[in-house]
Design an enzyme around this catalytic site. Structure first.
Site, PDB file in Angstrom:
ATOM      1  N   ARG A 165       0.805  -1.219   0.000  1.00 32.49           N
ATOM      2  CA  ARG A 165       0.000   0.000   0.000  1.00 32.49           C
ATOM      3  C   ARG A 165       0.837   1.267   0.000  1.00 32.49           C
ATOM      4  O   ARG A 165       1.900   1.334   0.627  1.00 32.49           O
ATOM      5  CB  ARG A 165      -0.889   0.040   1.252  1.00 32.49           C
ATOM      6  CG  ARG A 165      -1.974  -1.013   1.314  1.00 32.49           C
ATOM      7  CD  ARG A 165      -2.795  -0.825   2.574  1.00 32.49           C
ATOM      8  NE  ARG A 165      -3.845  -1.837   2.672  1.00 32.49           N
ATOM      9  CZ  ARG A 165      -4.734  -1.888   3.652  1.00 32.49           C
ATOM     10  NH1 ARG A 165      -4.688  -0.981   4.634  1.00 32.49           N
ATOM     11  NH2 ARG A 165      -5.658  -2.829   3.681  1.00 32.49           N
ATOM     12  N   HIS A 219      -0.756  -2.539  -4.487  1.00 38.18           N
ATOM     13  CA  HIS A 219      -0.156  -3.322  -5.573  1.00 38.18           C
ATOM     14  C   HIS A 219      -0.144  -2.564  -6.908  1.00 38.18           C
ATOM     15  O   HIS A 219      -0.296  -3.165  -7.974  1.00 38.18           O
ATOM     16  CB  HIS A 219      -0.882  -4.652  -5.724  1.00 38.18           C
ATOM     17  CG  HIS A 219      -0.570  -5.638  -4.636  1.00 38.18           C
ATOM     18  ND1 HIS A 219       0.279  -5.360  -3.601  1.00 38.18           N
ATOM     19  CD2 HIS A 219      -0.998  -6.922  -4.432  1.00 38.18           C
ATOM     20  CE1 HIS A 219       0.368  -6.406  -2.793  1.00 38.18           C
ATOM     21  NE2 HIS A 219      -0.387  -7.371  -3.269  1.00 38.18           N
ATOM     22  N   HIS A 238       5.091 -12.651  -6.960  1.00 38.81           N
ATOM     23  CA  HIS A 238       3.991 -13.028  -6.067  1.00 38.81           C
ATOM     24  C   HIS A 238       3.530 -14.473  -6.273  1.00 38.81           C
ATOM     25  O   HIS A 238       2.329 -14.740  -6.303  1.00 38.81           O
ATOM     26  CB  HIS A 238       2.815 -12.070  -6.256  1.00 38.81           C
ATOM     27  CG  HIS A 238       1.988 -11.843  -5.023  1.00 38.81           C
ATOM     28  ND1 HIS A 238       1.500 -12.874  -4.260  1.00 38.81           N
ATOM     29  CD2 HIS A 238       1.570 -10.700  -4.433  1.00 38.81           C
ATOM     30  CE1 HIS A 238       0.797 -12.385  -3.253  1.00 38.81           C
ATOM     31  NE2 HIS A 238       0.830 -11.058  -3.326  1.00 38.81           N
ATOM     32  N   ASP A 291       1.333 -11.924   7.414  1.00 36.24           N
ATOM     33  CA  ASP A 291       1.275 -11.130   6.181  1.00 36.24           C
ATOM     34  C   ASP A 291       2.027  -9.842   6.451  1.00 36.24           C
ATOM     35  O   ASP A 291       1.471  -8.749   6.395  1.00 36.24           O
ATOM     36  CB  ASP A 291      -0.175 -10.863   5.771  1.00 36.24           C
ATOM     37  CG  ASP A 291      -0.299 -10.258   4.366  1.00 36.24           C
ATOM     38  OD1 ASP A 291       0.734 -10.177   3.666  1.00 36.24           O
ATOM     39  OD2 ASP A 291      -1.414  -9.864   3.982  1.00 36.24           O
ATOM     40  N   GLU A 344       7.579 -12.384  -0.914  1.00 32.03           N
ATOM     41  CA  GLU A 344       7.599 -11.229  -1.807  1.00 32.03           C
ATOM     42  C   GLU A 344       8.766 -10.331  -1.412  1.00 32.03           C
ATOM     43  O   GLU A 344       8.663  -9.524  -0.498  1.00 32.03           O
ATOM     44  CB  GLU A 344       6.276 -10.474  -1.708  1.00 32.03           C
ATOM     45  CG  GLU A 344       5.053 -11.338  -1.971  1.00 32.03           C
ATOM     46  CD  GLU A 344       3.797 -10.800  -1.295  1.00 32.03           C
ATOM     47  OE1 GLU A 344       3.501  -9.603  -1.474  1.00 32.03           O
ATOM     48  OE2 GLU A 344       3.139 -11.572  -0.563  1.00 32.03           O
TER      49      GLU A 344
END
Length: 378
Positions: free
Chosen positions: A108, A135, A206, A278, A343
């Site tokens: 973000r 993204h 990803h 995450d 990632e």
């Protein structure tokens, strides 16, 4: 000039595809014809990379994404270890990030704005009522048709020209991504980018990995190690606070290996806000891509995947959004936490957080980033 350029690119695409024709049916069971279509005059295809180590990697130029990775287990049995779909139309309809290249900015940028060199840029939000851009916006790089620059049996180079103003980002940005499958079973990703105006850039890969090769199972039994002392925490709305927090005495401390599921459901606020892992870990490797930054190991299959990168961080996501409602390859409906993403990246909202490493790219500079996913067995 643009029309001539597009015609030349299409011609080059067909020359490369015919000279290094991918398999019509891959070892992983994909059919090349299911990835061949035309979108606004641009052609998509499936490209197959192989090596002497018994691996196969299939890549499409839609989103410059990995569709399958066939890797052997300790007994030499090859199995697909990434989530994905069996046709290009499923990728386009589902709009999932499976295997994609995310850009211009993964993660973000809060409030869809940033200031660079005294100029404020307003981006186009795509994060619902919150008003953030995530993204790179919608559509992002994962939704674009990339141009094939080079193709052979073990590598493919793809490029995308992101025009000035795309989703509000400044500068005409030219990105190149080379995938190379080495004989030591390493999938090597090299990124380069240039711009004609100051901009920000944070690219990442990803893929959703389950190195067991069995996507009906959770990854919670797999062992994870991460070379990181700190991570970047969220507030209760999953916005980064701009802080670094120590992993000491938290479920995010993987400096000693733990199974993914051992502490994932603990009563800890950072786990609750995203229903698992995450988060972005600040890597101790400090850009040294000769040292492993993280690894994951599956005892049942013997597969191990090490991650090497020049990036300062890695976002590790444990498939908390997979809920058994999305059917992928081989008719498998991917269940809860049936994959984990690594990632490699800079940090979220860096353009608004001066204490984070800069993501600015200016004319005359070349952005370079390198990440390797290396497979082995124990």
């Amino acid at each position: 000039m643009i029309g001539k350029h597009c015609i030349a690119c299409i011609g080059l695409f067909f020359v490369l595809a015919s000279c290094h024709s991918s398999k019509e049916i891959t070892a992983s069971g994909l059919q090349r014809k299911d990835f061949q279509t035309e979108v606004n005059g641009q052609h998509t295809d499936l490209f197959t990379l192989t090596n002497k180590g018994g691996m196969e990697v299939c890549i499409t130029n839609y989103g410059a994404r990995v569709v399958s990775i066939l890797a052997p287990d300790r007994n030499g049995k090859p199995e697909d270890v990434v989530c994905g779909f069996s046709t290009i139309h499923e990728y386009m309809e589902q709009r999932q990030n499976f295997g994609s290249t995310v850009g211009r900015y993964i993660g973000r940028i809060l409030n869809s704005r940033f200031t660079l060199d005294g100029v404020e840029y307003k981006l186009i939000p795509n994060n619902g009522k919150a008003g953030h851009i995530s993204h790179g916006g919608n559509p992002g790089f994962a939704d674009r048709i990339w141009t094939v620059e080079h193709l052979d049996s073990h590598s493919v180079c793809l490029s995308y020209l992101s025009p000035d103003g795309e989703n509000g980002f400044p500068g005409n940005l030219k990105v190149k991504l080379t995938y190379r499958l080495a004989n030591d079973n390493a999938l090597d990703l090299t990124y380069e980018a240039t711009t004609d105006a100051p901009t920000v850039l944070n690219l990442s890969h990803h893929s959703f990995f389950n190195i067991s090769g069995d996507f009906t199972k959770s990854v919670e039994d797999q062992v994870l190690w991460v070379d990181a002392n700190r991570f970047t925490p969220y507030d209760d709305k999953k916005c980064v606070t701009g802080e670094y927090l120590s992993v000491n005495n938290t479920p995010l401390d993987f400096r000693t290996p733990h199974t993914i599921g051992e502490r994932i459901n603990e009563d800890y606020s950072q786990l609750k806000v995203v229903n698992g892992y995450d988060h972005t870990w600040e890597l101790n490797t400090k850009g040294d891509d000769t040292r492993p930054a993280a690894w994951v190991y599956d005892e049942a299959s013997g597969r191990k995947m090490e991650v090497f990168t020049t990036e300062p961080g890695v976002q590790i996501y444990t498939g908390n959004g997979l809920k058994g409602k999305m059917t992928g390859k081989k008719g498998i409906a991917y269940p809860f936490r049936s994959a984990v993403c690594f990632e490699t990246m800079h940090f979220q909202d860096s353009p608004n957080q001066p204490q984070f490493p800069s993501t600015a790219l200016r004319p005359g500079e070349t952005f370079r980033s390198h990440t390797v996913y290396r497979f082995s067995v124990q």
